[in-house]
Write a protein that holds these residues in place. Structure first.
Motif, PDB file in Angstrom:
ATOM      1  N   ASP A 364      -3.443   0.090  -1.402  1.00 52.47           N
ATOM      2  CA  ASP A 364      -3.898  -1.099  -2.115  1.00 52.47           C
ATOM      3  C   ASP A 364      -5.391  -1.038  -2.356  1.00 52.47           C
ATOM      4  OD1 ASP A 364      -1.425  -2.869  -2.184  1.00 52.47           O
ATOM      5  OD2 ASP A 364      -1.568  -2.449  -0.036  1.00 52.47           O
ATOM      6  N   LEU A 365      -5.776  -1.677  -3.448  1.00 55.93           N
ATOM      7  CA  LEU A 365      -7.171  -1.842  -3.810  1.00 55.93           C
ATOM      8  C   LEU A 365      -7.423  -3.340  -3.906  1.00 55.93           C
ATOM      9  CD1 LEU A 365      -9.784  -0.395  -4.731  1.00 55.93           C
ATOM     10  CD2 LEU A 365      -8.886  -0.481  -7.060  1.00 55.93           C
ATOM     11  N   TYR A 366      -8.200  -3.887  -2.951  1.00 62.68           N
ATOM     12  CA  TYR A 366      -8.392  -5.328  -2.881  1.00 62.68           C
ATOM     13  C   TYR A 366      -9.710  -5.716  -3.528  1.00 62.68           C
ATOM     14  CZ  TYR A 366      -4.473  -5.561   0.344  1.00 62.68           C
ATOM     15  OH  TYR A 366      -3.220  -5.479   0.907  1.00 62.68           O
ATOM     16  N   MET A 367      -9.632  -6.682  -4.445  1.00 60.00           N
ATOM     17  CA  MET A 367     -10.820  -7.212  -5.111  1.00 60.00           C
ATOM     18  C   MET A 367     -10.825  -8.720  -4.926  1.00 60.00           C
ATOM     19  SD  MET A 367     -11.156  -4.939  -8.548  1.00 60.00           S
ATOM     20  CE  MET A 367     -11.718  -3.256  -8.401  1.00 60.00           C
ATOM     21  N   ASN A 368     -11.856  -9.215  -4.261  1.00 64.64           N
ATOM     22  CA  ASN A 368     -11.922 -10.629  -3.928  1.00 64.64           C
ATOM     23  C   ASN A 368     -13.062 -11.353  -4.616  1.00 64.64           C
ATOM     24  OD1 ASN A 368      -9.812 -10.651  -1.740  1.00 64.64           O
ATOM     25  ND2 ASN A 368     -11.204  -9.152  -0.868  1.00 64.64           N
ATOM     26  N   ASN A 369     -13.880 -10.635  -5.344  1.00 66.36           N
ATOM     27  CA  ASN A 369     -15.088 -11.193  -5.922  1.00 66.36           C
ATOM     28  C   ASN A 369     -15.081 -10.967  -7.427  1.00 66.36           C
ATOM     29  OD1 ASN A 369     -18.068 -11.174  -6.741  1.00 66.36           O
ATOM     30  ND2 ASN A 369     -18.224 -11.801  -4.598  1.00 66.36           N
ATOM     31  N   PRO A 370     -15.549 -11.930  -8.230  1.00 67.02           N
ATOM     32  CA  PRO A 370     -15.606 -11.702  -9.677  1.00 67.02           C
ATOM     33  C   PRO A 370     -16.389 -10.454 -10.055  1.00 67.02           C
ATOM     34  CG  PRO A 370     -16.046 -14.009  -9.168  1.00 67.02           C
ATOM     35  CD  PRO A 370     -16.016 -13.293  -7.860  1.00 67.02           C
ATOM     36  N   TYR A 371     -17.293 -10.017  -9.155  1.00 69.68           N
ATOM     37  CA  TYR A 371     -18.125  -8.858  -9.456  1.00 69.68           C
ATOM     38  C   TYR A 371     -17.641  -7.589  -8.765  1.00 69.68           C
ATOM     39  CZ  TYR A 371     -20.942 -12.819 -10.869  1.00 69.68           C
ATOM     40  OH  TYR A 371     -21.361 -13.992 -11.444  1.00 69.68           O
ATOM     41  N   GLN A 394      -7.038  -9.206  -9.058  1.00 67.17           N
ATOM     42  CA  GLN A 394      -6.201 -10.253  -8.463  1.00 67.17           C
ATOM     43  C   GLN A 394      -6.388 -11.540  -9.245  1.00 67.17           C
ATOM     44  OE1 GLN A 394      -6.828 -10.879  -4.272  1.00 67.17           O
ATOM     45  NE2 GLN A 394      -5.538 -12.678  -4.192  1.00 67.17           N
ATOM     46  N   ASP A 395      -5.335 -11.955  -9.945  1.00 72.28           N
ATOM     47  CA  ASP A 395      -5.365 -13.202 -10.719  1.00 72.28           C
ATOM     48  C   ASP A 395      -6.565 -13.252 -11.659  1.00 72.28           C
ATOM     49  OD1 ASP A 395      -3.048 -14.129  -9.530  1.00 72.28           O
ATOM     50  OD2 ASP A 395      -4.102 -15.175  -7.930  1.00 72.28           O
ATOM     51  N   GLY A 396      -6.922 -12.103 -12.235  1.00 74.88           N
ATOM     52  CA  GLY A 396      -8.034 -12.046 -13.176  1.00 74.88           C
ATOM     53  C   GLY A 396      -9.375 -11.816 -12.534  1.00 74.88           C
ATOM     54  N   VAL A 397      -9.461 -11.803 -11.214  1.00 73.56           N
ATOM     55  CA  VAL A 397     -10.725 -11.593 -10.514  1.00 73.56           C
ATOM     56  C   VAL A 397     -10.934 -10.100 -10.291  1.00 73.56           C
ATOM     57  CG1 VAL A 397     -11.963 -11.987  -8.357  1.00 73.56           C
ATOM     58  CG2 VAL A 397     -10.701 -13.853  -9.434  1.00 73.56           C
TER      59      VAL A 397
END
Length: 583
Positions: A364-371, A394-397
């Protein structure tokens, strides 16, 4: 730095623990305390101890308060949690719930170069069948429902706590059957000796036309835990040894464990910022990959993340190949290979250039920040292989930044799901305007979710487009806006004058269903015939072809034997001997 809330409230003892318990925040919301409403002292409200709920006029968590709302909680399930009647909330504005921290000198000191895991959980009651919360990135600050955390760090002049680093996490938009929504994310501390938690804010935005009067929001718990120092390995360089050489691929495969200073038994790894300059986009720090002994010719060195392993990079730390022996410009190639682990991106660009790749073979590649962003520059690629699926964003983020001469490789049977912003730009003012080209081979899939976006606003003259060479794969951009779809061009191959080059039948021999691929110049009708050796038609079917490569599966019960397959097309007649084996 963002301005602080101007409330006169008493700090009531946030539960912070030492390293023996690893928690810097560990709170259930069962303790409810009565206090006057900050906006009307004649009204008494109940709030979770050490937290404050509010709304703002502009939708930003640090914006001016909406003083018309005095929000009050009641004890929730088993007096463990706090429940807010959402009928008290303005549905057109997000709800914020902020931790009330003590004065900075009294806050818990965070050790440098450590890894933290944050988890926040809430619940919609009594039911979440009808949409209540809003998820995705189309909200102020780039997150509709999520968590904002910051670490206080020195500024460039080394003023103590003069700057902050904001980390974020998203509440899960796929609410489970029990209506829980959870935000779980990891973030690192940095190399500074003096770091403290700056703020912790939960944000909940509401779906359009949500009937809030019939629902409650139950706060369940908030935790920030430091990974044990004995479970964390740090990485400042990648040394490829002879034992890492793969004779089959002619590449070095370096397990992340071998690249770290690990002395313990855990599976968490932190890529370190080691440059002497202050960390920033202008002052990047590099973790360099070099073979030992060094070579005068470029080598491919893979840093491998395997199952049950997690890799996090500190802000502005990058992976790249080191210089080859005897050169001050030619570098080795350093690939980041995810073979089933977890890579967490928060508040950084992870840059790939000069042939370096991110190779995804699982995990998995986790992205939690808009940047949160992976950026692919000259000759570099996002590479998905081994029939794997990569859900990017994730959800566009999150962001996928494709720069001039970078590309995307999706191998047959593999899939890329873009659930983030796809940003097209040259990334180099010296380069002329140009497009991003990628191949979509047979069996490969590129799909955009309803939250995805495509933009070229930072390209020269906004001319840049994604040119997808349709070589038999599937491109699904139906959920994008019309404006975004216009930035994706399908490039179709021209059919060959020899029709045998435009028709592919496989497998042959076949033990069951077989496939027929056909390269069409446009909308066409294709008639398929299967004949036995006596010339009798035993199967026939008509297909409607679209421009480019078409793929059809033929499912028919045929006795074992030899047949003649014949395709009648506007380009001519294609004939091939077809062998069916016993099943």
């Amino acid at each position: 730095m963002k301005k602080q809330l101007t409330l006169t409230l008493v700090f009531l003892g946030l539960q912070l623990h030492g390293f023996s318990q690893n928690f810097i925040l560990n709170q259930y919301f069962g303790s409810i305390e009565t206090q006057p409403c900050p906006f009307d002292s004649n009204i008494s409200i109940k709030q979770p101890a050490d937290w404050f709920a509010y709304q703002t006029q502009d939708g930003h968590w640090d914006g001016p308060f909406d003083s018309t709302r005095c929000l009050s909680f009641v004890a929730g399930t088993g007096n463990f949690y706090a429940t807010l009647d959402l009928g008290m909330v303005d549905p057109d504005k997000p709800l914020f719930i902020r931790s009330l921290l003590p004065p900075i000198p009294e806050r818990f000191e965070l050790l440098e170069n450590q890894l933290f895991n944050a988890i926040f959980e809430a619940k919609i009651k009594p039911s979440c069948i009808a949409p209540v919360l809003r998820f995705g990135s189309d909200c102020e600050d780039g997150i509709c429902s999520g968590v904002f955390l910051s670490l206080l760090i020195p500024d460039e002049d080394l003023n103590e706590y003069g700057a902050f680093r904001e980390h974020t996490g998203l509440f899960n938009g796929n609410l489970s059957s029990n209506c829980y929504t959870t935000s779980q994310f990891c973030f690192p501390s940095e190399y500074f000796f003096n770091q403290k938690l700056g703020y912790a804010v939960m944000k909940f935005s509401f779906a359009p036309n949500a009937q809030l009067a019939n629902h409650q929001l139950e706060l369940r718990y908030a935790q920030i835990e430091q990974t044990s120092m004995y479970e964390l390995g740090t990485i400042s360089e990648v040394t490829a040894l002879g034992m890492h050489w793969n004779a089959v691929t002619q590449e070095y495969d370096v397990p992340v464990y071998d690249a770290s200073d690990f002395q313990g038994w855990g599976t968490n790894f932190l890529g370190l910022y080691t440059a002497p300059a202050y960390p920033s986009a202008q002052n990047l720090s590099y973790i360099e990959a070099v073979p030992e002994p060094n070579s005068s010719t470029p080598q491919i060195i893979n840093l491998n993340i395997d199952e049950f392993q997690t890799l996090v990079f500190q802000p502005f730390a990058q992976l790249r190949g080191g210089l080859v022996s005897g050169s001050n410009s030619i570098r080795h190639i350093a690939n980041l290979n995810n073979n089933g682990g977890e890579i967490c991106l928060n508040l950084l660009d992870l840059i790939f250039e000069n042939g370096n790749e991110y190779r995804h073979t699982g995990g998995d590649l986790y992205m939690n920040n808009p940047y949160s962003c992976m950026q692919f520059r000259k000759q570099s690629a996002l590479h998905i292989l081994n029939e794997q699926s990569l859900h990017y964003g994730q959800d566009g983020v999150g962001m996928l930044a494709m720069c001039a001469e970078g590309t995307i490789h999706i191998e047959p049977g593999s899939e890329l799901i873009v659930d983030a912003i796809l940003n097209l730009a040259e990334c180099d003012d010296a380069l002329p305007p140009q497009h991003i080209d990628m191949d979509l081979p047979r069996g490969a899939s590129l799909r955009f979710t309803e939250h995805a976006k495509v933009t070229n606003q930072y390209s020269q003259g906004q001319q840049m487009k994604l040119r997808v060479h349709m070589l038999g794969g599937t491109l699904d951009d139906a959920l994008l806006s019309a404006e975004d779809r216009a930035l994706i061009q399908r490039v179709y191959p021209e059919p060959d004058a020899d029709i045998s080059q435009n028709v592919v039948v496989y497998p042959n021999p076949a033990t069951g269903p077989f496939s027929l691929d056909y390269l069409s110049v446009g909308q066409e009708s294709v008639q398929l015939y299967l004949l036995n050796l006596n010339g009798q038609v035993v199967y026939t079917q008509v297909f409607d072809a679209e421009k480019g490569w078409n793929h059809w599966e033929i499912k028919t019960e045929l006795a074992a034997g030899t047949y003649v397959l014949r395709c009648h097309t506007p380009q001519g007649i294609f004939t091939e001997k077809m062998i069916c084996l016993n099943r």
